[in-house]
Each structure stands twice: as structure tokens, then as C-alpha cells.
Design an enzyme around this catalytic site. Sequence first.
Site, short mmCIF file in Angstrom:
data_model
loop_
_atom_site.label_atom_id
_atom_site.label_comp_id
_atom_site.label_asym_id
_atom_site.label_seq_id
_atom_site.Cartn_x
_atom_site.Cartn_y
_atom_site.Cartn_z
N ARG A 1 23.61 35.02 26.43
CA ARG A 1 25.00 35.39 26.18
C ARG A 1 25.92 34.23 26.55
NH1 ARG A 1 27.10 41.02 28.64
NH2 ARG A 1 28.84 39.74 29.36
N ARG B 1 19.54 37.14 33.16
CA ARG B 1 19.91 37.59 31.82
C ARG B 1 20.27 36.39 30.93
NH1 ARG B 1 24.71 41.82 31.33
NH2 ARG B 1 26.03 40.00 31.39
N ARG C 1 39.69 48.00 32.79
CA ARG C 1 39.40 46.86 33.66
C ARG C 1 40.62 46.39 34.41
NH1 ARG C 1 34.48 45.05 31.06
NH2 ARG C 1 33.61 43.23 32.06
N ARG D 1 34.05 35.61 36.23
CA ARG D 1 34.04 37.05 35.96
C ARG D 1 33.98 37.85 37.26
NH1 ARG D 1 29.23 36.35 32.56
NH2 ARG D 1 28.83 38.59 32.55
N LYS E 1 26.09 48.43 34.44
CA LYS E 1 26.93 49.41 33.73
C LYS E 1 26.36 49.77 32.36
CE LYS E 1 30.63 46.83 33.21
NZ LYS E 1 30.32 45.56 33.81
P1 ADP Z 1 30.32 41.93 32.09
O1 ADP Z 1 30.74 43.15 32.84
O2 ADP Z 1 28.92 41.47 32.42
O3 ADP Z 1 31.31 40.79 32.20
P2 ADP Z 1 31.07 43.11 29.50
O4 ADP Z 1 30.25 43.17 28.27
O5 ADP Z 1 31.51 44.41 30.07
O6 ADP Z 1 30.20 42.28 30.54
O7 ADP Z 1 32.38 42.22 29.22
C1 ADP Z 1 32.31 40.92 28.71
C2 ADP Z 1 33.72 40.34 28.48
O8 ADP Z 1 34.41 41.13 27.51
C3 ADP Z 1 34.65 40.33 29.68
O9 ADP Z 1 34.45 39.20 30.51
C4 ADP Z 1 36.02 40.31 29.00
O10 ADP Z 1 36.36 39.03 28.53
C5 ADP Z 1 35.80 41.18 27.77
N1 ADP Z 1 36.19 42.61 28.02
C6 ADP Z 1 35.36 43.69 27.96
N2 ADP Z 1 36.03 44.83 28.23
C7 ADP Z 1 37.31 44.45 28.50
C8 ADP Z 1 38.49 45.16 28.87
N3 ADP Z 1 38.49 46.50 29.05
N4 ADP Z 1 39.62 44.46 29.08
C9 ADP Z 1 39.65 43.12 28.92
N5 ADP Z 1 38.58 42.39 28.58
C10 ADP Z 1 37.41 43.04 28.36
#
Ligand code: ADP
Length: 186
Positions: free
Chosen positions: A130, A124, A85, A141, A10
Site C-alpha cells: 500500500r 503489511r 476520524r 498517520r 479495524k
Molecule cells: P489506516 O487506518 O491504516 O490509515 P485507512 O484505510 O482507514 O487505513 O485510511 C487510509 C487513509 O485514507 C487515511 O490515512 C486518510 O488519508 C484517508 N481516510 C480514510 N478515512 C478517512 C476519513 N474519515 N477522513 C479523512 N481521511 C480519511
Amino acid sequence: MILGAPGSGKGTQGQLIAKHLGIAEVSTGELLRAAAKQGTALGLEARKYMDKGLLVPDEVILSLIREILDSPAGKRGMLMDGFPRTVPQAEAVDRFLAGRKERVSLVLVLEVPEDELVRRLLARAAKEGRADDNLESIQQRLEVYHRQTAPLVAYYERQGVVRRVPGAGSVEEIQQRVRKAVGGAA
Ligand code: ADP
């Protein structure tokens, strides 16, 4: 919006297509990680969930999103990576946009097989370190994605705005598919 499981690409594809379209790109995950690093109240609250692979509560995310959509870039239109999400997040942003006589114009769904996702996330982890790229958090996740985020595909399908893109291959190959999927729509 760009929707996909953790590790689906993404962030990479979202940044490239936003640049191509000349619009701003916002990643809620990046914003939360930056806030956590800075030690702001929002960041510290978010970190409690992120490190475990859980979603940050909707109300925390929604106050962030409202602020972004009210900014000049948000008023011009933007690409969102990692938001929404959950169905309540999607409903809230729909209501917010409807108040401005706007709507979500397109939702790209990046589709990547599960074994490939895990492989990419572990790679990664070795490279970027991370905090949430460890096996336990990765599994959490993925489960959270299937349970809370995947239902959004059907939600947006009812609005007729979904474009599915196979997300396996090279970054360039996938970007070509993304551009084709976006076409003149955005
Ligand atoms: P990934 O898709 O690899 O998990 P992201 O950077 O998109 O990586 O998200 C990392 C974390 O940030 C998620 O596991 C969550 O805890 C938090 N997060 C990101 N966007 C949202 C959202 N829209 N609602 C709730 N939590 C979020």
C-alpha cells in the site's frame, strides 16, 4: 463504528463483525483507494493526502458519507470502518442521523500498543505494497490518529456508546472479544 489506530485491525475485525451481525460494512479508506485507482476526481484529490498519511478534508469525506447513508444499506444500518476520524466529522454525522431520528448505536475501540502497530504496518507494507505503508507515512498517520481521531473516544464516551476491546492477539481471539463487546447492543 469501529475506531482504532492505523494497524489496529479495524478492517479485519470490522468485516468479520459486520458479517456476523448481517449488516453492510463500509471502509472509507477502501472507498478512497478504489476511487484513486479508478482515477475519479474524488480519488485523485484524496490521493494527495493519503500518500502523505494526512486526512482527506472533512467536506470530501462527508459528501461520500451522506451518499452512503442515503443508500438502501445505509438506511438499514451499517458498520463504519475509518469514519469518523475528526470531531467535526462525528458532529456532522450525528446531525445527519438526528434528522432521521437515528443515532450511532455503538463504537468499538480497538486498543493496540504502539510498537505492535508499527510492526504490523511494516509487515503489511512488505505484503500488500500500500502506497501509505512506508515508515514516514506510518509515523504521520499515527500522529494524526493521536491528534485528530483519538479525541473521538471521549466524544462518544459522553454518549455512553463506547466499548473498548484489547486488540492484541490472534484474529479469532480478538473477534471473540468484539462479539462479546457488541452483545445484543447492535
Ligand atoms: P489506516 O487506518 O491504516 O490509515 P485507512 O484505510 O482507514 O487505513 O485510511 C487510509 C487513509 O485514507 C487515511 O490515512 C486518510 O488519508 C484517508 N481516510 C480514510 N478515512 C478517512 C476519513 N474519515 N477522513 C479523512 N481521511 C480519511
